[in-house]
Enzyme design. Structure first.
Site, PDB file in Angstrom:
ATOM      1  N   ARG A  17       0.940  -1.270   0.034  1.00 15.02           N
ATOM      2  CA  ARG A  17      -0.064  -0.040   0.000  1.00 15.02           C
ATOM      3  C   ARG A  17       0.975   1.293  -0.142  1.00 15.02           C
ATOM      4  O   ARG A  17       1.607   1.593   0.888  1.00 15.02           O
ATOM      5  CB  ARG A  17      -0.863  -0.039   1.107  1.00 15.02           C
ATOM      6  CG  ARG A  17      -1.777   1.404   1.428  1.00 15.02           C
ATOM      7  CD  ARG A  17      -2.728   1.320   2.553  1.00 15.02           C
ATOM      8  NE  ARG A  17      -3.814   0.718   1.930  1.00 15.02           N
ATOM      9  CZ  ARG A  17      -4.988   0.758   2.619  1.00 15.02           C
ATOM     10  NH1 ARG A  17      -5.133   1.418   3.541  1.00 15.02           N
ATOM     11  NH2 ARG A  17      -6.156   0.043   2.164  1.00 15.02           N
ATOM     12  N   HIS A  30      -7.594   0.713  -6.184  1.00 17.08           N
ATOM     13  CA  HIS A  30      -7.739  -0.121  -4.829  1.00 17.08           C
ATOM     14  C   HIS A  30      -8.530  -1.549  -5.423  1.00 17.08           C
ATOM     15  O   HIS A  30      -9.565  -1.720  -5.037  1.00 17.08           O
ATOM     16  CB  HIS A  30      -8.479   0.628  -3.881  1.00 17.08           C
ATOM     17  CG  HIS A  30      -8.560   0.001  -2.462  1.00 17.08           C
ATOM     18  ND1 HIS A  30      -7.708  -1.175  -2.191  1.00 17.08           N
ATOM     19  CD2 HIS A  30      -9.089   0.757  -1.427  1.00 17.08           C
ATOM     20  CE1 HIS A  30      -7.836  -1.170  -0.831  1.00 17.08           C
ATOM     21  NE2 HIS A  30      -8.609  -0.381  -0.414  1.00 17.08           N
ATOM     22  N   CYS A  75     -16.175   1.803   0.980  1.00 17.82           N
ATOM     23  CA  CYS A  75     -15.177   1.166   1.251  1.00 17.82           C
ATOM     24  C   CYS A  75     -14.646   1.382   2.726  1.00 17.82           C
ATOM     25  O   CYS A  75     -13.864   0.380   3.245  1.00 17.82           O
ATOM     26  CB  CYS A  75     -14.102   1.199   0.435  1.00 17.82           C
ATOM     27  SG  CYS A  75     -13.406   2.979   0.531  1.00 17.82           S
ATOM     28  N   GLN A 116     -10.275  -3.941  -2.672  1.00 22.00           N
ATOM     29  CA  GLN A 116     -11.681  -3.337  -2.286  1.00 22.00           C
ATOM     30  C   GLN A 116     -12.778  -3.664  -3.221  1.00 22.00           C
ATOM     31  O   GLN A 116     -13.860  -4.013  -3.003  1.00 22.00           O
ATOM     32  CB  GLN A 116     -11.413  -2.162  -1.896  1.00 22.00           C
ATOM     33  CG  GLN A 116     -12.834  -1.393  -1.516  1.00 22.00           C
ATOM     34  CD  GLN A 116     -13.144  -1.754   0.202  1.00 22.00           C
ATOM     35  OE1 GLN A 116     -12.424  -1.764   0.849  1.00 22.00           O
ATOM     36  NE2 GLN A 116     -14.392  -2.253   0.120  1.00 22.00           N
ATOM     37  N   ARG A 138     -13.811  -8.269   2.211  1.00 19.05           N
ATOM     38  CA  ARG A 138     -12.284  -8.158   2.092  1.00 19.05           C
ATOM     39  C   ARG A 138     -11.539  -9.228   2.502  1.00 19.05           C
ATOM     40  O   ARG A 138     -10.712  -9.915   1.760  1.00 19.05           O
ATOM     41  CB  ARG A 138     -11.567  -7.188   3.029  1.00 19.05           C
ATOM     42  CG  ARG A 138     -12.369  -5.779   2.581  1.00 19.05           C
ATOM     43  CD  ARG A 138     -11.862  -5.243   1.297  1.00 19.05           C
ATOM     44  NE  ARG A 138     -10.497  -5.336   1.028  1.00 19.05           N
ATOM     45  CZ  ARG A 138      -9.869  -4.072   1.450  1.00 19.05           C
ATOM     46  NH1 ARG A 138     -10.343  -2.927   1.999  1.00 19.05           N
ATOM     47  NH2 ARG A 138      -8.363  -4.223   1.224  1.00 19.05           N
ATOM     48  N   ASP A 183     -17.128   7.727  -1.756  1.00 18.30           N
ATOM     49  CA  ASP A 183     -15.925   7.349  -0.880  1.00 18.30           C
ATOM     50  C   ASP A 183     -15.627   8.635  -0.224  1.00 18.30           C
ATOM     51  O   ASP A 183     -16.245   9.820  -0.730  1.00 18.30           O
ATOM     52  CB  ASP A 183     -14.754   6.992  -1.921  1.00 18.30           C
ATOM     53  CG  ASP A 183     -13.392   6.639  -1.076  1.00 18.30           C
ATOM     54  OD1 ASP A 183     -13.553   6.701   0.079  1.00 18.30           O
ATOM     55  OD2 ASP A 183     -12.524   6.112  -1.714  1.00 18.30           O
TER      56      ASP A 183
HETATM   57  N1  NVA Z   1      -9.739   6.643  -1.519  1.00 16.04           N
HETATM   58  C1  NVA Z   1      -9.518   6.400  -0.193  1.00 16.04           C
HETATM   59  C2  NVA Z   1      -9.687   4.958   0.191  1.00 16.04           C
HETATM   60  C3  NVA Z   1      -9.510   4.292   1.381  1.00 16.04           C
HETATM   61  C4  NVA Z   1      -9.546   2.918   1.695  1.00 16.04           C
HETATM   62  C5  NVA Z   1      -8.056   6.710   0.187  1.00 16.04           C
HETATM   63  O1  NVA Z   1      -7.205   6.164  -0.659  1.00 16.04           O
HETATM   64  O2  NVA Z   1      -7.610   7.112   1.179  1.00 16.04           O
HETATM   65  N1   CP Z   2     -11.109   0.167   2.681  1.00 11.71           N
HETATM   66  C1   CP Z   2      -9.837   0.144   3.241  1.00 11.71           C
HETATM   67  O1   CP Z   2      -8.969  -0.156   2.324  1.00 11.71           O
HETATM   68  O2   CP Z   2      -9.764   0.330   4.496  1.00 11.71           O
HETATM   69  P1   CP Z   2      -8.352   0.695   5.260  1.00 11.71           P
HETATM   70  O3   CP Z   2      -7.681   1.881   4.748  1.00 11.71           O
HETATM   71  O4   CP Z   2      -8.696   0.603   6.621  1.00 11.71           O
HETATM   72  O5   CP Z   2      -7.442  -0.681   4.930  1.00 11.71           O
END
Ligand code: NVA
Ligand code: CP
Length: 299
Positions: free
Chosen positions: A101, A128, A258, A131, A286, A218
């Site tokens: 990540r 992502h 998500c 997800q 997930r 989101d």
């Molecule tokens: N769009 C959000 C998703 C978090 C799971 C981010 O990238 O922070």
């Molecule tokens: N939805 C998601 O990826 O959550 P986290 O950021 O908690 O991993």
């Protein structure tokens, strides 16, 4: 030896492979698929915060009989500047797969290029995919099939939106995105999907939500964009998923997010905590979806 496979984007899997992946995730959830990854190890590199992704990958590996190792950039050599290629080369000698990540999607691709073991994208600024596989599983649970559904994306053209577009490109369902001007999805990802099928972009949340089976959104500012929150809050005025918007959708419509969510910003508490919300099934998926992904790549 077969070439190793990565899962950096939904489009790394063919239509048939994606449908099989969703079936497998359902079978794993139902306890019908008892496949194991006994003795296998997964390294998990996190340069951004996480609750769901970290815990679901870690629990998935434990339940499959393997082991997961959490590596934050703060307390590994990654944060001190060790190169992606050296990290990939070293981890490949210890573990059977790597998740990452991070911010730049190019870094995910670089890791995958240099690793001799499968790499899974656990979120980048661009995508992502894990997800959205879990989300598709939630849609299939509700409606039986994903392909016949209409999905409305309301809000930022971010990593989640881009992955939904990739899913629509592969699976052929109708996807209507409503994004404010200046916050469109990735143009190349959007153009490819629009050429192939039923993906549209509008500035009107109502137009997107009309008759939709799934309404999803989101946060307005993703990880790394916290400084833009005030500007974004202004730009996203009118892009709230509330009861009035849900009333335009199909009467069986479900709401997905998500998470983490900001009640009172992108979604009202009445919707996210209401009867149409499936956020906890989605979050649970997930675990099952990632087991299916790990098994496909590591078996
Ligand atoms: N769009 C959000 C998703 C978090 C799971 C981010 O990238 O922070
Ligand atoms: N939805 C998601 O990826 O959550 P986290 O950021 O908690 O991993």
């Amino acid at each position: 030896m077969a070439k190793k496979r990565d899962f950096l984007a939904i489009t790394d899997f063919s239509t048939d492979e994606l449908l099989a992946l969703l079936d497998r995730a359902a079978n794993l959830k139902a306890g019908m698929d008892k496949s194991k990854l006994t003795g296998k190890s997964l390294a998990m590199i996190f340069k951004k915060s996480s609750t769901r992704t970290r815990v679901s990958f870690e629990v998935a590996m434990t339940q499959l009989g393997g082991h997961a190792i959490f590596l934050s950039d703060r307390d590994s050599q990654i944060g001190r500047g060790e190169t992606v290629s050296d990290t990939a080369g070293v981890l490949s000698r210890y573990v059977d797969a790597i998740t990452i990540r991070t911010f730049a999607h190019a870094e995910v691709e670089e890791l995958a290029r240099h690793a001799s073991v499968p790499v899974v994208n656990a979120l980048s600024d661009l995508l992502h995919p894990c997800q959205v596989v879990a989300d598709l599983q939630a849609v299939a649970e509700e409606f039986g099939s994903v392909t016949d559904c209409t999905v409305a994306w309301i809000g930022d053209g971010n990593n989640m939106a881009n992955s939904w577009i990739n899913a629509a490109y592969r699976l052929g369902f109708e996807l209507r995105l409503a994004c404010p001007a200046g916050y469109d999805p990735d143009p190349a990802i959007l153009a490819r999907a629009q050429k192939a099928g039923k993906v549209t972009l509008t500035r009107s949340p109502a137009e997107a939500a009309e008759g939709a089976h799934v309404v999803t959104t989101d946060v307005w500012a993703s990880m790394g964009q916290e400084d833009e929150m005030a500007v974004r809050a202004k730009a996203f005025t009118g892009f709230v998923v509330d009861d009035a918007l849900m009333a335009l959708a199909d009467e069986r419509a479900i709401f997905l997010h998500c998470l983490p969510a900001h009640r009172g910003e992108e979604v009202s508490a009445s919707v996210i905590d209401g009867p149409q919300s499936r956020i906890f099934d989605e979050a649970e998926n997930r675990l099952h979806a990632q087991k299916a992904i790990l098994l496909e790549l590591m078996e």
